[in-house]
Design a protein around this motif. Structure first.
Motif, mmCIF file in Angstrom:
data_model
loop_
_atom_site.group_PDB
_atom_site.id
_atom_site.type_symbol
_atom_site.label_atom_id
_atom_site.label_comp_id
_atom_site.label_asym_id
_atom_site.label_seq_id
_atom_site.Cartn_x
_atom_site.Cartn_y
_atom_site.Cartn_z
ATOM 1 N N GLY A 17 0.791 -1.225 0.000
ATOM 2 C CA GLY A 17 0.000 0.000 0.000
ATOM 3 C C GLY A 17 0.819 1.269 0.000
ATOM 4 N N ILE A 18 0.379 2.242 0.778
ATOM 5 C CA ILE A 18 1.035 3.539 0.828
ATOM 6 C C ILE A 18 2.468 3.412 1.341
ATOM 7 N N GLY A 19 2.683 2.578 2.351
ATOM 8 C CA GLY A 19 4.027 2.415 2.901
ATOM 9 C C GLY A 19 5.014 1.878 1.884
ATOM 10 N N ARG A 20 4.583 0.940 1.077
ATOM 11 C CA ARG A 20 5.455 0.415 0.013
ATOM 12 C C ARG A 20 5.858 1.531 -0.945
ATOM 13 N N GLU A 21 4.905 2.370 -1.318
ATOM 14 C CA GLU A 21 5.210 3.464 -2.237
ATOM 15 C C GLU A 21 6.185 4.457 -1.607
ATOM 16 N N ASP A 195 -5.847 -1.666 0.517
ATOM 17 C CA ASP A 195 -6.658 -2.697 1.162
ATOM 18 C C ASP A 195 -7.495 -2.112 2.296
ATOM 19 N N MET A 196 -6.999 -1.037 2.927
ATOM 20 C CA MET A 196 -7.703 -0.441 4.057
ATOM 21 C C MET A 196 -8.912 0.381 3.640
ATOM 22 N N THR A 197 -9.019 0.729 2.353
ATOM 23 C CA THR A 197 -10.160 1.516 1.887
ATOM 24 C C THR A 197 -11.082 0.705 0.978
ATOM 25 N N ALA A 198 -10.868 -0.589 0.952
ATOM 26 C CA ALA A 198 -11.602 -1.432 0.003
ATOM 27 C C ALA A 198 -13.117 -1.353 0.193
ATOM 28 N N GLY A 199 -13.585 -1.097 1.403
ATOM 29 C CA GLY A 199 -15.025 -1.081 1.652
ATOM 30 C C GLY A 199 -15.693 0.264 1.457
ATOM 31 N N LEU A 200 -14.927 1.290 1.068
ATOM 32 C CA LEU A 200 -15.503 2.632 0.901
ATOM 33 C C LEU A 200 -16.049 2.774 -0.519
ATOM 34 N N PRO A 221 -1.889 4.887 -4.576
ATOM 35 C CA PRO A 221 -1.137 5.223 -3.356
ATOM 36 C C PRO A 221 0.220 5.848 -3.646
ATOM 37 N N GLY A 222 0.720 5.669 -4.872
ATOM 38 C CA GLY A 222 1.978 6.308 -5.241
ATOM 39 C C GLY A 222 1.901 7.821 -5.277
ATOM 40 N N ASN A 223 0.696 8.374 -5.336
ATOM 41 C CA ASN A 223 0.546 9.832 -5.331
ATOM 42 C C ASN A 223 0.979 10.453 -4.010
#
Length: 297
Positions: A17-21, A195-200, A221-223
């Motif tokens: 996710g964001i951390g990987r980017e 994955d944390m926003t999948a339900g929105l 998430p790379g943004n």
């Protein structure tokens, strides 16, 4: 220009996710990266090495005091120091308040808020020791992760939102306390598809519509990573104690709580006086903000 050439950067929750980017962009900017993730740091470490960068993995639990210390120690053992910490790790246990149990509350608070404290505290120990030894670390930086849910509120995330609001306050306070050490402390409140926003569902639909209309993916998430790299670099000197929202191509400076309409008298307020005064103050006050930035109605 390499904003972080030879800087040592610790990123928690960096396995996806964001951390990987964050990890990949720091590596592209010349940093040596400690990829912390309790589940899967190795793939990101290999990605960084494939880019020609330097990285090590850590599976330590940052919400545990000793685990957080082990992450900072691993960075120092491998690379000699730590310049930047990005507190990114987090989990979700979404429930409405009436349905949430204490374990769901504690789990989220522990990872987000306690984890941010623990890793930051161990990094500060290192920076203070170096400062006392006469060899201060160059441009030490903390970059924390808040959330629009913490700044503006999002029903169903009372544990997550409370933790993220506390991290915003932690950022402002830590910036004041650490200024004498030259530590820059800032936070981001990002919005991206993970994955944390999948339900929105509403957000996912809006992202897909904008992607189709413009060709730009605002949910990537790379943004988020370029802002974090800048805040973690020496180039951010003088910017501290701030929380930035970022969503797609939009960056804004979040403004802390401010005093709105007020009433003052030079004596103790009586209840009936408050009853006659407070509704008018509330009527004149700006409405609270929704998670998308628009006023609550």
């Amino acid at each position: 220009m390499s904003f972080c050439k030879d800087r040592v950067v610790v990123i928690t929750g960096a396995g996806a996710g964001i951390g990987r980017e964050h990890a990949l962009e720091f590596a592209r900017q010349g940093a040596k990266v400690v990829v912390n993730d309790v589940a899967a740091p190795d793939a990101v470490v290999e990605e960084i090495r494939a880019l020609g960068g330097e990285a090590i993995g850590s599976r330590d639990d940052i919400s545990d005091w000793d685990g957080a210390g082990a992450v900072i120690a691993a960075a120092i053992d491998a690379f000699g120091t730590v310049h930047t910490v990005v507190n990114n790790a987090g989990i979700l246990r979404d429930k409405m308040l009436v349905n949430m149990d204490v374990d769901q509350w504690d789990a989220v608070i522990k990872v987000h808020l306690r984890g941010t404290f623990c890793v930051s505290r161990h990094a500060i120990n290192h920076w203070r020791a170096q400062d006392k030894a006469g060899t201060p670390v160059d441009a030490p930086r903390l970059v924390n992760t808040s959330s629009p849910s913490g700044l503006f509120g999002n029903p169903g995330q009372i544990n997550y939102g409370s933790a993220k609001a506390a991290i915003a306050a932690f950022t402002v306070l830590a910036a004041d306390e650490l200024a004498r050490l030259g530590v820059g402390v800032n936070a981001i409140a990002p919005t991206a598809l993970t994955d944390m926003t999948a339900g929105l569902d509403a957000y996912v639909a809006a992202v897909e519509a904008e992607r189709e209309r413009t060709g730009f993916d605002p949910g990537d998430p790379g943004n988020i990573a370029p802002l974090v790299v800048y805040l973690g670099s020496p180039a951010s000197e003088g910017i501290t104690g701030r929380v930035f929202t970022i969503k797609g191509g939009e960056i804004s400076v979040a403004e802390t709580w401010v005093k709105g309409p007020r009433a003052v008298q030079e004596k103790r307020w009586e209840v009936d006086e408050i009853a006659a005064t407070l509704p008018g103050l509330v009527e004149r006050a700006r409405p609270n903000t929704q998670i998308n930035g628009s006023p609550r109605t």
